[in-house]
Design an enzyme around this catalytic site. Structure first.
Site, short mmCIF file in Angstrom:
data_model
loop_
_atom_site.label_atom_id
_atom_site.label_comp_id
_atom_site.label_asym_id
_atom_site.label_seq_id
_atom_site.Cartn_x
_atom_site.Cartn_y
_atom_site.Cartn_z
N LYS A 22 -17.63 56.31 -11.43
CA LYS A 22 -17.47 55.04 -12.38
C LYS A 22 -19.02 54.31 -12.58
O LYS A 22 -19.18 54.25 -13.46
CB LYS A 22 -16.59 55.08 -12.94
CG LYS A 22 -16.28 53.03 -13.09
CD LYS A 22 -14.82 52.93 -13.15
CE LYS A 22 -14.94 51.72 -12.04
NZ LYS A 22 -15.93 50.50 -12.15
N ASN A 23 -18.75 53.91 -11.58
CA ASN A 23 -20.20 52.92 -11.41
C ASN A 23 -21.33 53.27 -11.30
O ASN A 23 -22.22 52.80 -10.18
CB ASN A 23 -19.43 52.27 -9.73
CG ASN A 23 -18.12 51.29 -9.69
OD1 ASN A 23 -17.86 51.24 -11.07
ND2 ASN A 23 -17.53 50.67 -9.08
N CYS A 116 -11.41 44.11 -14.27
CA CYS A 116 -10.37 43.79 -13.09
C CYS A 116 -10.26 42.40 -13.10
O CYS A 116 -11.66 41.99 -11.78
CB CYS A 116 -10.66 44.65 -11.98
SG CYS A 116 -9.81 46.60 -12.28
N ARG A 121 -14.81 35.82 -11.27
CA ARG A 121 -16.01 36.37 -10.94
C ARG A 121 -17.10 36.43 -11.79
O ARG A 121 -18.52 36.83 -12.65
CB ARG A 121 -15.71 38.03 -11.62
CG ARG A 121 -14.33 39.27 -10.19
CD ARG A 121 -14.36 40.15 -11.11
NE ARG A 121 -14.91 40.89 -10.88
CZ ARG A 121 -15.27 42.09 -10.80
NH1 ARG A 121 -14.43 43.01 -11.40
NH2 ARG A 121 -16.03 43.16 -10.18
N ASP A 305 -14.35 47.82 -2.53
CA ASP A 305 -13.25 49.48 -3.48
C ASP A 305 -11.79 50.28 -2.72
O ASP A 305 -11.02 50.20 -4.13
CB ASP A 305 -13.25 50.08 -4.51
CG ASP A 305 -14.32 49.27 -5.58
OD1 ASP A 305 -15.93 49.93 -5.86
OD2 ASP A 305 -14.15 47.85 -5.62
N ARG A 397 -9.07 53.69 -16.88
CA ARG A 397 -10.29 53.11 -16.65
C ARG A 397 -11.36 53.71 -15.34
O ARG A 397 -12.64 54.25 -15.91
CB ARG A 397 -10.78 51.91 -15.75
CG ARG A 397 -9.76 50.82 -16.91
CD ARG A 397 -9.45 49.10 -17.10
NE ARG A 397 -11.35 49.16 -16.47
CZ ARG A 397 -11.62 48.15 -15.88
NH1 ARG A 397 -10.92 47.61 -15.13
NH2 ARG A 397 -12.83 48.44 -14.99
C1 EPZ Z 1 -19.48 45.84 -8.70
O1 EPZ Z 1 -18.89 44.99 -8.79
C2 EPZ Z 1 -18.20 47.08 -8.76
N1 EPZ Z 1 -18.45 47.36 -10.42
C3 EPZ Z 1 -16.83 47.04 -8.01
O2 EPZ Z 1 -15.93 48.02 -8.62
C4 EPZ Z 1 -17.17 46.53 -6.94
O3 EPZ Z 1 -16.61 46.29 -6.40
C5 EPZ Z 1 -18.62 45.76 -6.02
O4 EPZ Z 1 -19.43 46.06 -7.51
C6 EPZ Z 1 -18.77 45.74 -5.02
O5 EPZ Z 1 -19.16 46.83 -4.63
C7 EPZ Z 1 -19.10 48.57 -11.23
O6 EPZ Z 1 -19.95 48.67 -10.52
C8 EPZ Z 1 -18.74 48.90 -12.06
P1 EPZ Z 1 -20.75 42.22 -7.59
P2 EPZ Z 1 -19.65 43.76 -9.86
O7 EPZ Z 1 -21.61 41.31 -7.87
O8 EPZ Z 1 -21.09 44.46 -9.06
C9 EPZ Z 1 -20.00 37.52 -7.04
C10 EPZ Z 1 -14.00 49.37 -9.18
O9 EPZ Z 1 -12.37 49.19 -8.51
N2 EPZ Z 1 -20.71 36.98 -7.47
O10 EPZ Z 1 -21.36 42.66 -6.50
O11 EPZ Z 1 -18.80 42.63 -10.53
C11 EPZ Z 1 -18.29 38.36 -6.96
O12 EPZ Z 1 -17.03 37.10 -7.65
C12 EPZ Z 1 -14.95 47.56 -9.07
O13 EPZ Z 1 -14.83 50.22 -9.44
C13 EPZ Z 1 -20.80 35.96 -8.25
O14 EPZ Z 1 -20.00 34.81 -7.45
O15 EPZ Z 1 -19.92 43.16 -7.89
C14 EPZ Z 1 -17.86 38.66 -6.07
O16 EPZ Z 1 -16.96 38.21 -4.70
C15 EPZ Z 1 -14.29 46.60 -9.10
N3 EPZ Z 1 -21.80 35.98 -8.39
C16 EPZ Z 1 -19.22 39.27 -5.26
O17 EPZ Z 1 -20.14 38.45 -5.52
C17 EPZ Z 1 -22.73 36.08 -9.20
O18 EPZ Z 1 -23.65 36.34 -10.34
C18 EPZ Z 1 -19.61 40.46 -5.28
O19 EPZ Z 1 -20.15 41.24 -6.76
C19 EPZ Z 1 -22.67 37.99 -9.10
C20 EPZ Z 1 -20.88 38.05 -8.37
#
Ligand code: EPZ
Length: 416
Positions: A22-23, A116, A121, A305, A397
């Site tokens: 998915k990702n 989610c 986020r 995840d 999803r």
């Molecule tokens: C990706 O989400 C994945 N989703 C998530 O999988 C996964 O949990 C996550 O990466 C971490 O591995 C997809 O690829 C579609 P991040 P993403 O930006 O990109 C904070 C699943 O179940 N942050 O690496 O949203 C954020 O809040 C999903 O398959 C900021 O604060 O994750 C989090 O605490 C859920 N500001 C951390 O960083 C920003 O601008 C990591 O988020 C961006 C992120």
């Protein structure tokens, strides 16, 4: 709303063939917007998030065709620059089209991404890193408007290896007049996959999979074909299900090297694992032991995840286990649902503390988020008797053919 009915307490035995990630497929679909030529992706899972990404491409003017696990995109007429609220809000990955639209059109409009609820986020790091390349961002409190009038390359740095921000920068960077160096980049396998696909399209990419990625495009990108990498979290889910229920599972079309910390944890819990290049066999008698502390971190650490999924597998493990999440410190909405099955699990700060119980009882529970929902499903599969899981469409999803796969393994589950 869908309900998943589970009559648990049976071992899981047989073989599953893992779908594309998915990702992994979502950023690749966004990348297809970067060329006027057709692109073909194979191994696309039939999940609602992939359908949503295809809908976004269509609404931007692209021609999108799907045949089984193959998606063909022709973005020649992909002139759209706005993602409507409804589609923006359907999933987090809607924000990944931002980078592609900026590279192609020099502007983009979208609403706050959905997805989610795992705690805060924001997309502040996406915005700040894009601003370093000359992008301007404004909002009226609803619509986010981005413009890239004075395009430039150069260095941009992320304060934390955000997956989404790294993907957005890689996509946007294909539209910069000079090379872009992304420092502090995420190293997840899905990022490396995006780098490979952009290279297939003709971009010059260096360092994908490391914390410093360089992207440069000296000529327009052309079309490309690619098979999406296997889903390491779907793999972890079926392994954890069998660990919890007992059984003998073979997982095929996967890549054990992408989830070593999960395999290590399941081995520590008492499962027997045998890995080959593209398959994993797990044998468990369902009587696990506690694993002490696990800390979910960015790749190559233990994946966030898989946090709720492995937590659920340890609910009947003898002794204590602790699961901390350093990526989403508040990703524990599933804990109160797991307690409905009689589990002794509670949250302490950004940790879940699990004390194994002898048995779980069937329960009526609900899916709070995709992976939390997979954890609830694991508890239901391990509990003898009938459980009903509400909000189960959320599982679709990220998990293709979930019910039929489980039925083939001997589980009694069906959507009602
Ligand atoms: C990706 O989400 C994945 N989703 C998530 O999988 C996964 O949990 C996550 O990466 C971490 O591995 C997809 O690829 C579609 P991040 P993403 O930006 O990109 C904070 C699943 O179940 N942050 O690496 O949203 C954020 O809040 C999903 O398959 C900021 O604060 O994750 C989090 O605490 C859920 N500001 C951390 O960083 C920003 O601008 C990591 O988020 C961006 C992120």
């Amino acid at each position: 709303m869908k309900t998943l009915v589970v009559r648990g307490g049976r071992p899981l035995c047989g073989t599953v063939f893992i779908h594309g990630a998915k990702n992994g497929v979502l950023p690749l679909l966004a990348a297809t917007l970067l060329s006027n030529e057709p692109c073909t992706l194979d191994g696309c899972p039939e999940i609602t998030d992939a359908a949503c990404a295809a809908e976004i491409l269509s609404c931007l003017g692209c021609r999108v065709g799907r045949c089984g696990e193959r998606i063909c995109v022709n973005a020649a007429d992909g002139t759209g620059v706005r993602i409507p609220r409804e589609l923006s809000g359907k999933m987090r990955a809607s924000v990944t089209f931002l980078g592609a639209m900026l590279a192609r059109h020099g502007r983009a409009e979208l609403f706050a991404p959905g997805g989610c609820v795992l705690g805060e986020r924001p997309i502040d790091w996406h915005i700040r890193a894009l601003e370093a390349l000359g992008v301007t961002a404004e909002t009226d409190g609803q619509l986010l408007r981005f413009a890239w009038k004075r395009r430039r390359g150069g260095e941009t740095e992320l304060p934390f290896p955000s997956v989404g921000a790294t993907e957005n920068l890689m996509l946007a960077a294909t539209g910069a007049p000079e090379p872009v160096v992304i420092r502090g980049a995420a190293r997840e396998p899905e990022i490396a996959e995006l780098g490979c696909f952009l290279r297939d399209m003709g971009a010059e990419i260096e360092g994908e999979g490391s914390d410093a990625i360089t992207v440069f495009c000296s000529k327009p990108l052309h079309g490309a074909n690619r098979r999406v990498l296997p889903d390491r979290i779907e793999t972890a889910t079926y392994l954890a299900m069998t660990a919890a229920c007992g059984g003998d599972l073979s997982v095929r079309h996967t890549d054990p090297s992408l989830l070593l910390p999960v395999l290590e944890a399941l081995e520590r819990a008492g499962c027997t694992l045998r890995c080959l290049d593209d398959s994993i066999r797990l044998v468990s008698d369902g009587r696990l032991r506690g694993v002490g502390s696990i800390r979910a971190e960015v790749y190559p650490g233990f994946p966030t995840d898989a946090q709720a999924i492995v937590t659920a597998a340890l609910l009947r493990a003898e002794g204590l286990s602790e699961m901390e999440d350093a990526v989403f410190p508040h990703r524990f909405r599933h804990v109160s649902e797991l307690r409905k099955f009689g589990a002794d699990v509670r949250t302490v700060g950004s940790r879940a503390v699990i004390r194994g119980v002898a048995r779980l009882n069937p329960a009526n529970a609900e899916v709070t988020d995709l992976r939390g929902g997979a954890g609830v499903l694991i508890a239901a599969l391990a509990a003898k008797g009938e459980s009903r899981i509400a909000n189960a469409e959320l599982l679709l999803r990220g998990y293709a053919a979930l019910d039929t796969y489980l039925q083939k393994l001997g589980a009694e589950v069906f959507f009602a």
